[in-house]
Motif scaffolding. Sequence first.
Motif, PDB file in Angstrom:
ATOM      1  N   CYS A  88       0.857  -1.180   0.000  1.00  0.00           N
ATOM      2  CA  CYS A  88       0.000   0.000   0.000  1.00  0.00           C
ATOM      3  C   CYS A  88       0.892   1.229   0.000  1.00  0.00           C
ATOM      4  O   CYS A  88       1.950   1.207   0.642  1.00  0.00           O
ATOM      5  CB  CYS A  88      -0.775   0.009   1.308  1.00  0.00           C
ATOM      6  SG  CYS A  88      -2.515   0.101   1.115  1.00  0.00           S
ATOM      7  N   ASP A  89       0.518   2.278  -0.697  1.00  0.00           N
ATOM      8  CA  ASP A  89       1.269   3.519  -0.550  1.00  0.00           C
ATOM      9  C   ASP A  89       0.304   4.699  -0.438  1.00  0.00           C
ATOM     10  O   ASP A  89      -0.902   4.535  -0.619  1.00  0.00           O
ATOM     11  CB  ASP A  89       2.294   3.712  -1.683  1.00  0.00           C
ATOM     12  CG  ASP A  89       1.645   3.968  -3.029  1.00  0.00           C
ATOM     13  OD1 ASP A  89       0.399   3.912  -3.131  1.00  0.00           O
ATOM     14  OD2 ASP A  89       2.378   4.234  -3.992  1.00  0.00           O
ATOM     15  N   ILE A  90       0.860   5.858  -0.077  1.00  0.00           N
ATOM     16  CA  ILE A  90       0.047   7.069   0.082  1.00  0.00           C
ATOM     17  C   ILE A  90       0.574   8.130  -0.871  1.00  0.00           C
ATOM     18  O   ILE A  90       1.788   8.388  -0.925  1.00  0.00           O
ATOM     19  CB  ILE A  90       0.089   7.608   1.534  1.00  0.00           C
ATOM     20  CG1 ILE A  90      -0.366   6.532   2.534  1.00  0.00           C
ATOM     21  CG2 ILE A  90      -0.799   8.860   1.672  1.00  0.00           C
ATOM     22  CD1 ILE A  90      -0.215   6.929   4.008  1.00  0.00           C
ATOM     23  N   ILE A  91      -0.344   8.735  -1.627  1.00  0.00           N
ATOM     24  CA  ILE A  91       0.017   9.828  -2.520  1.00  0.00           C
ATOM     25  C   ILE A  91      -0.632  11.083  -1.937  1.00  0.00           C
ATOM     26  O   ILE A  91      -1.865  11.176  -1.841  1.00  0.00           O
ATOM     27  CB  ILE A  91      -0.476   9.528  -3.952  1.00  0.00           C
ATOM     28  CG1 ILE A  91       0.217   8.243  -4.462  1.00  0.00           C
ATOM     29  CG2 ILE A  91      -0.190  10.712  -4.886  1.00  0.00           C
ATOM     30  CD1 ILE A  91      -0.509   7.545  -5.577  1.00  0.00           C
ATOM     31  N   ALA A  92       0.203  12.016  -1.501  1.00  0.00           N
ATOM     32  CA  ALA A  92      -0.274  13.241  -0.847  1.00  0.00           C
ATOM     33  C   ALA A  92      -0.042  14.409  -1.801  1.00  0.00           C
ATOM     34  O   ALA A  92       1.068  14.579  -2.313  1.00  0.00           O
ATOM     35  CB  ALA A  92       0.470  13.446   0.461  1.00  0.00           C
ATOM     36  N   VAL A  93      -1.081  15.193  -2.053  1.00  0.00           N
ATOM     37  CA  VAL A  93      -1.024  16.227  -3.095  1.00  0.00           C
ATOM     38  C   VAL A  93      -1.435  17.584  -2.520  1.00  0.00           C
ATOM     39  O   VAL A  93      -2.439  17.686  -1.808  1.00  0.00           O
ATOM     40  CB  VAL A  93      -2.009  15.873  -4.249  1.00  0.00           C
ATOM     41  CG1 VAL A  93      -1.941  16.917  -5.353  1.00  0.00           C
ATOM     42  CG2 VAL A  93      -1.735  14.480  -4.798  1.00  0.00           C
ATOM     43  N   ASP A  94      -0.659  18.613  -2.857  1.00  0.00           N
ATOM     44  CA  ASP A  94      -1.068  19.980  -2.523  1.00  0.00           C
ATOM     45  C   ASP A  94      -0.483  20.923  -3.577  1.00  0.00           C
ATOM     46  O   ASP A  94       0.619  20.681  -4.069  1.00  0.00           O
ATOM     47  CB  ASP A  94      -0.584  20.392  -1.125  1.00  0.00           C
ATOM     48  CG  ASP A  94      -1.456  21.494  -0.525  1.00  0.00           C
ATOM     49  OD1 ASP A  94      -2.262  21.212   0.386  1.00  0.00           O
ATOM     50  OD2 ASP A  94      -1.345  22.662  -0.985  1.00  0.00           O
ATOM     51  N   ASN A  95      -1.221  21.975  -3.914  1.00  0.00           N
ATOM     52  CA  ASN A  95      -0.702  22.899  -4.937  1.00  0.00           C
ATOM     53  C   ASN A  95       0.029  24.095  -4.339  1.00  0.00           C
ATOM     54  O   ASN A  95       0.405  25.006  -5.082  1.00  0.00           O
ATOM     55  CB  ASN A  95      -1.802  23.344  -5.912  1.00  0.00           C
ATOM     56  CG  ASN A  95      -2.881  24.184  -5.256  1.00  0.00           C
ATOM     57  OD1 ASN A  95      -2.885  24.321  -4.031  1.00  0.00           O
ATOM     58  ND2 ASN A  95      -3.779  24.735  -6.046  1.00  0.00           N
TER      59      ASN A  95
ATOM     60  N   MET B 257       4.950  12.827  -1.757  1.00  0.00           N
ATOM     61  CA  MET B 257       4.310  14.146  -1.635  1.00  0.00           C
ATOM     62  C   MET B 257       4.491  14.903  -2.939  1.00  0.00           C
ATOM     63  O   MET B 257       5.627  15.144  -3.365  1.00  0.00           O
ATOM     64  CB  MET B 257       4.920  14.945  -0.494  1.00  0.00           C
ATOM     65  CG  MET B 257       4.283  14.644   0.830  1.00  0.00           C
ATOM     66  SD  MET B 257       4.471  16.045   1.935  1.00  0.00           S
ATOM     67  CE  MET B 257       3.509  15.459   3.309  1.00  0.00           C
ATOM     68  N   VAL B 258       3.385  15.266  -3.557  1.00  0.00           N
ATOM     69  CA  VAL B 258       3.411  15.865  -4.889  1.00  0.00           C
ATOM     70  C   VAL B 258       2.910  17.301  -4.821  1.00  0.00           C
ATOM     71  O   VAL B 258       1.843  17.560  -4.248  1.00  0.00           O
ATOM     72  CB  VAL B 258       2.474  15.073  -5.853  1.00  0.00           C
ATOM     73  CG1 VAL B 258       2.605  15.573  -7.277  1.00  0.00           C
ATOM     74  CG2 VAL B 258       2.731  13.578  -5.776  1.00  0.00           C
TER      75      VAL B 258
ATOM     76  N   ALA C  19       1.149  19.706  -6.854  1.00  0.00           N
ATOM     77  CA  ALA C  19       0.374  19.767  -8.097  1.00  0.00           C
ATOM     78  C   ALA C  19      -1.054  20.164  -7.773  1.00  0.00           C
ATOM     79  O   ALA C  19      -1.506  20.026  -6.629  1.00  0.00           O
ATOM     80  CB  ALA C  19       0.361  18.393  -8.771  1.00  0.00           C
ATOM     81  N   ASP C  20      -1.741  20.641  -8.797  1.00  0.00           N
ATOM     82  CA  ASP C  20      -3.174  20.852  -8.671  1.00  0.00           C
ATOM     83  C   ASP C  20      -3.819  19.474  -8.613  1.00  0.00           C
ATOM     84  O   ASP C  20      -3.537  18.625  -9.465  1.00  0.00           O
ATOM     85  CB  ASP C  20      -3.689  21.627  -9.892  1.00  0.00           C
ATOM     86  CG  ASP C  20      -5.124  22.083  -9.701  1.00  0.00           C
ATOM     87  OD1 ASP C  20      -5.938  21.310  -9.135  1.00  0.00           O
ATOM     88  OD2 ASP C  20      -5.449  23.210 -10.116  1.00  0.00           O
ATOM     89  N   LEU C  21      -4.643  19.248  -7.601  1.00  0.00           N
ATOM     90  CA  LEU C  21      -5.234  17.905  -7.463  1.00  0.00           C
ATOM     91  C   LEU C  21      -6.076  17.540  -8.685  1.00  0.00           C
ATOM     92  O   LEU C  21      -6.287  16.351  -8.970  1.00  0.00           O
ATOM     93  CB  LEU C  21      -6.042  17.802  -6.162  1.00  0.00           C
ATOM     94  CG  LEU C  21      -7.248  18.709  -5.948  1.00  0.00           C
ATOM     95  CD1 LEU C  21      -8.509  18.129  -6.560  1.00  0.00           C
ATOM     96  CD2 LEU C  21      -7.461  18.936  -4.462  1.00  0.00           C
ATOM     97  N   GLN C  22      -6.515  18.543  -9.443  1.00  0.00           N
ATOM     98  CA  GLN C  22      -7.305  18.274 -10.651  1.00  0.00           C
ATOM     99  C   GLN C  22      -6.465  17.604 -11.734  1.00  0.00           C
ATOM    100  O   GLN C  22      -7.006  17.001 -12.646  1.00  0.00           O
ATOM    101  CB  GLN C  22      -7.877  19.583 -11.229  1.00  0.00           C
ATOM    102  CG  GLN C  22      -8.752  20.355 -10.258  1.00  0.00           C
ATOM    103  CD  GLN C  22     -10.160  19.786 -10.150  1.00  0.00           C
ATOM    104  OE1 GLN C  22     -10.381  18.612 -10.364  1.00  0.00           O
ATOM    105  NE2 GLN C  22     -11.109  20.624  -9.810  1.00  0.00           N
ATOM    106  N   ASP C  23      -5.139  17.746 -11.630  1.00  0.00           N
ATOM    107  CA  ASP C  23      -4.248  17.173 -12.647  1.00  0.00           C
ATOM    108  C   ASP C  23      -3.674  15.826 -12.226  1.00  0.00           C
ATOM    109  O   ASP C  23      -2.824  15.277 -12.931  1.00  0.00           O
ATOM    110  CB  ASP C  23      -3.074  18.139 -12.922  1.00  0.00           C
ATOM    111  CG  ASP C  23      -3.553  19.479 -13.438  1.00  0.00           C
ATOM    112  OD1 ASP C  23      -4.624  19.501 -14.090  1.00  0.00           O
ATOM    113  OD2 ASP C  23      -2.885  20.493 -13.165  1.00  0.00           O
ATOM    114  N   VAL C  24      -4.073  15.333 -11.068  1.00  0.00           N
ATOM    115  CA  VAL C  24      -3.494  14.079 -10.570  1.00  0.00           C
ATOM    116  C   VAL C  24      -4.435  12.918 -10.889  1.00  0.00           C
ATOM    117  O   VAL C  24      -5.621  12.961 -10.548  1.00  0.00           O
ATOM    118  CB  VAL C  24      -3.235  14.181  -9.041  1.00  0.00           C
ATOM    119  CG1 VAL C  24      -2.805  12.849  -8.464  1.00  0.00           C
ATOM    120  CG2 VAL C  24      -2.191  15.254  -8.764  1.00  0.00           C
ATOM    121  N   ALA C  25      -3.897  11.908 -11.561  1.00  0.00           N
ATOM    122  CA  ALA C  25      -4.700  10.713 -11.886  1.00  0.00           C
ATOM    123  C   ALA C  25      -5.007   9.948 -10.607  1.00  0.00           C
ATOM    124  O   ALA C  25      -4.159   9.840  -9.712  1.00  0.00           O
ATOM    125  CB  ALA C  25      -3.922   9.840 -12.854  1.00  0.00           C
TER     126      ALA C  25
END
Length: 244
Positions: A84-91, A115-116, A118-124
């Motif tokens: 399992c992994d966690i993808i954490a996103v903030d712009n 930790m990415v 990016a705009d969450l709208q652009d994350v698959a």
Amino acid sequence: MTKTKDAIYAAPLQEMIDFKFDERVVAVFPDMIQRSVPGYGMIISNIGILAGKYAQPGSHCYDLGCSLGAATLAMRQRINQPDCDIIAVDNSPAMIERGRELLARDSGPTVPVTMVCADLQDVAIGNASVVVLNFTLQFIPPAQRLALIERIHAGLNPGGILILSEKIAFDEPERQQFHVELHHDFKRANGYSDLEISQKRSALENVMIPETLACHHERLKAAGFSSSEVWFQCFNFASLVATK
Ligand SMILES: Nc1ncnc2c1ncn2[C@@H]1O[C@H](C[S@+](CC[C@H]([NH3+])C(=O)[O-])CC(=O)[O-])[C@@H](O)[C@H]1O
Ligand SMILES: O=C(O)C(=O)Cc1ccccc1
């Protein structure tokens, strides 16, 4: 860790600028969110509990609008599934920079975290078992919200969940006033002055748009979720769990 005190709205401002998650906010964010959101600490720990229950082996967990990664760190403590992994996103670059420092200091659990910035709208979003929107959807323009929730639904595996926490609004003016006044009393009890409360309220006005619980339930249903349940509410702050 000692928290730097939030005094961003303490002095009178000549001109009201829209609220932004910049370096100044990042520096005081743990203090700001704890003193501003009733039940924040409890919500974070219970996101960990929910992730522990619903994370599926070999799947991704997403923390969308992760700020400094508080929900990510809580999930990381509790997930006990292989691969399992966690993808954490903030712009906000400032949030991600500080979030990465805090993540590097987190010892113990081995669940990998990316930790990415990016705009969450652009994350698959795909092969997901747990998706967290902890006080993030309220900052997405209302016209884009249904498409985002649909995309999250499509990316979840069967049995997966969306945890959605939001400041909420009420249709009836008396109920709205009741909850807003109690929220302001909560902030005052946590040391914020009337000036700080009113200046921050103005700064948030165009940026953060709360909706009613009915609106959230309807949208989740329209996006295909089979159920949605409020598991936390204090004044005008609530958290829901929606199941695919
Ligand atoms: N389009 C976007 N894409 C990515 N990030 C975004 C976007 N819009 C806003 N954000 C980010 O969403 C976060 C909202 S704070 C979340 C708290 C956190 N979840 C917590 O559990 O501590 C809530 C609050 O402060 O009330 C900020 O860090 C924004 O940069
Ligand atoms: O402070 C408020 O009034 C809020 O509604 C919560 C909040 C917390 C942190 C950043 C933005 C909004």
